[in-house]
Design a protein around this motif. Structure first.
Motif, PDB file in Angstrom:
ATOM      1  N   ARG A 160       0.742  -1.199   0.090  1.00  0.00           N
ATOM      2  CA  ARG A 160       0.031   0.062  -0.038  1.00  0.00           C
ATOM      3  C   ARG A 160       0.899   1.388  -0.178  1.00  0.00           C
ATOM      4  NH1 ARG A 160      -3.930   0.384   5.049  1.00  0.00           N
ATOM      5  NH2 ARG A 160      -2.027  -0.142   5.924  1.00  0.00           N
ATOM      6  N   TRP A 161       0.676   2.149  -0.998  1.00  0.00           N
ATOM      7  CA  TRP A 161       1.120   3.673  -1.106  1.00  0.00           C
ATOM      8  C   TRP A 161       2.562   3.576  -1.109  1.00  0.00           C
ATOM      9  CZ3 TRP A 161      -2.625   4.745   3.574  1.00  0.00           C
ATOM     10  CH2 TRP A 161      -4.056   4.688   3.154  1.00  0.00           C
ATOM     11  N   LYS A 162       3.411   2.767  -1.820  1.00  0.00           N
ATOM     12  CA  LYS A 162       4.743   2.794  -2.008  1.00  0.00           C
ATOM     13  C   LYS A 162       4.759   3.035  -3.424  1.00  0.00           C
ATOM     14  CE  LYS A 162       9.090   0.800  -1.092  1.00  0.00           C
ATOM     15  NZ  LYS A 162      10.108  -0.172  -0.535  1.00  0.00           N
ATOM     16  N   HIS A 163       5.826   4.179  -3.463  1.00  0.00           N
ATOM     17  CA  HIS A 163       5.900   4.610  -5.018  1.00  0.00           C
ATOM     18  C   HIS A 163       6.792   3.324  -5.928  1.00  0.00           C
ATOM     19  CE1 HIS A 163       7.416   7.016  -8.421  1.00  0.00           C
ATOM     20  NE2 HIS A 163       6.334   8.051  -8.028  1.00  0.00           N
ATOM     21  N   PHE A 164       5.919   3.350  -7.114  1.00  0.00           N
ATOM     22  CA  PHE A 164       6.409   2.197  -7.984  1.00  0.00           C
ATOM     23  C   PHE A 164       7.932   2.151  -8.235  1.00  0.00           C
ATOM     24  CE2 PHE A 164       2.475   1.025 -10.622  1.00  0.00           C
ATOM     25  CZ  PHE A 164       1.598   0.810  -9.558  1.00  0.00           C
ATOM     26  N   SER A 165       8.417   3.312  -8.560  1.00  0.00           N
ATOM     27  CA  SER A 165       9.904   3.377  -8.841  1.00  0.00           C
ATOM     28  C   SER A 165      10.794   2.753  -7.752  1.00  0.00           C
ATOM     29  CB  SER A 165      10.154   4.884  -8.997  1.00  0.00           C
ATOM     30  OG  SER A 165      10.252   5.638  -7.607  1.00  0.00           O
ATOM     31  N   ARG A 166       9.998   2.590  -6.468  1.00  0.00           N
ATOM     32  CA  ARG A 166      11.043   2.029  -5.319  1.00  0.00           C
ATOM     33  C   ARG A 166      10.695   0.422  -4.972  1.00  0.00           C
ATOM     34  NH1 ARG A 166       9.729   4.211  -0.619  1.00  0.00           N
ATOM     35  NH2 ARG A 166      11.984   3.730   0.169  1.00  0.00           N
ATOM     36  N   ALA A 167       9.869  -0.044  -5.973  1.00  0.00           N
ATOM     37  CA  ALA A 167       9.324  -1.356  -5.622  1.00  0.00           C
ATOM     38  C   ALA A 167      10.522  -2.385  -5.257  1.00  0.00           C
ATOM     39  CB  ALA A 167       8.660  -1.911  -6.733  1.00  0.00           C
ATOM     40  N   ARG A 168      10.449  -3.217  -4.458  1.00  0.00           N
ATOM     41  CA  ARG A 168      11.496  -4.373  -4.203  1.00  0.00           C
ATOM     42  C   ARG A 168      10.659  -5.793  -4.286  1.00  0.00           C
ATOM     43  NH1 ARG A 168      14.375  -0.025  -2.086  1.00  0.00           N
ATOM     44  NH2 ARG A 168      16.505  -0.297  -2.494  1.00  0.00           N
ATOM     45  N   ALA A 169      11.446  -6.885  -4.618  1.00  0.00           N
ATOM     46  CA  ALA A 169      10.660  -8.120  -4.760  1.00  0.00           C
ATOM     47  C   ALA A 169      10.384  -8.385  -3.429  1.00  0.00           C
ATOM     48  CB  ALA A 169      11.658  -8.961  -5.434  1.00  0.00           C
TER      49      ALA A 169
END
Length: 253
Positions: A58-67
């Motif tokens: 929830r509400w984490k920026h896509f550019s910072r996504a981690r597996a």
């Protein structure tokens, strides 16, 4: 796990690889400016029945996504939204319904990209076959015309899931777009070309000139030709993962 951009013919059933690829897809959506703030959501099924799936937190920026930070949830678990790390309510409403109801939707990408969303605001948001990219979606685009507000309620998700039918791309009136596919690579490639097709439509409409729409026979022929390039969909995703490895690494962590 090898995180290089290897071309694979089928989606791995290995959860760790699914995590890596889904995180990459999220970062690529930010790369292309398809995302909207910290909203929108991607998911990928990990169980044979499709009901256990990964979804972005929830509400984490896509550019910072981690597996490692992707959530693992169960579409049949009524207590999911009581979890401390519960997903976004609209992510749960839309993706749980699709993973329960649509067998071919192993992967679900929901976005509000600029051109597709602009097209979704029109009285007629359909994509006309005016070039080879728009023709890819000829008779292959589900139309959800019953927008009921931000999709945070179960009924809204159920309606969206029912609209998909046997299609792989959905134009959501007054809302955005969704692509579904057996693999992350295929869903990503469909989203890429859906947004490109929408851009062509918006730019063509902006000229004020009449559209030169293909006849149905030609449009269907072009749409079928896209199947010949199926391997290119996997290569496209692999190439873009290589771009991430250079420009925005860390998604595999």
């Amino acid at each position: 796990m090898n995180t290089s951009a290897n071309v694979v013919p089928l989606q791995s059933s290995d959860e760790s690889q699914l995590r890596i690829d889904l995180a990459a897809a999220l970062r690529l959506a930010a790369y292309y400016d398809w995302h909207e703030g910290v909203a929108n959501h991607f998911s990928a099924a990990v169980s044979p029945d499709g009901k256990r799936f990964l979804v972005n937190p929830r509400w984490k920026h896509f550019s910072r996504a981690r597996a490692s930070e992707l959530l693992l949830v169960d579409a049949d678990d009524p207590d999911t939204m009581k979890r401390e790390d519960a997903p976004d309510p609209s992510a749960w409403a839309i993706h749980s319904a699709i993973h329960r109801r649509v067998a071919h939707a192993r992967v679900v990408l929901h976005l509000h990209p600029p051109y597709a969303t602009t097209l979704a605001t029109l009285k007629d948001p359909s994509i006309k076959p005016v070039d080879q990219v728009t023709a890819r979606f000829f008779n292959r685009l589900a139309m959800d015309m019953e927008f009921g507000g931000i999709a945070s309620e179960e009924a809204e998700g159920e309606r969206i899931a029912a609209t998909i039918g046997n299609h792989s791309s959905v134009m959501m009136a007054n809302h955005g777009v969704t692509t579904v596919a057996p693999t992350i690579a295929e869903a990503f490639d469909a989203m890429y070309h859906l947004e490109r097709a929408a851009r062509t439509m918006v730019l063509a409409y902006s000229t004020g000139q009449p559209l030169n729409v293909m006849n149905d026979e030609l449009a269907e022929s072009v749409a079928r030709e896209w199947d010949v390039y199926k391997d290119a969909e996997f290569s496209h995703f692999a190439e873009m993962k290589a771009v991430l490895d250079r420009e925005n690494p860390g998604y595999a962590e």
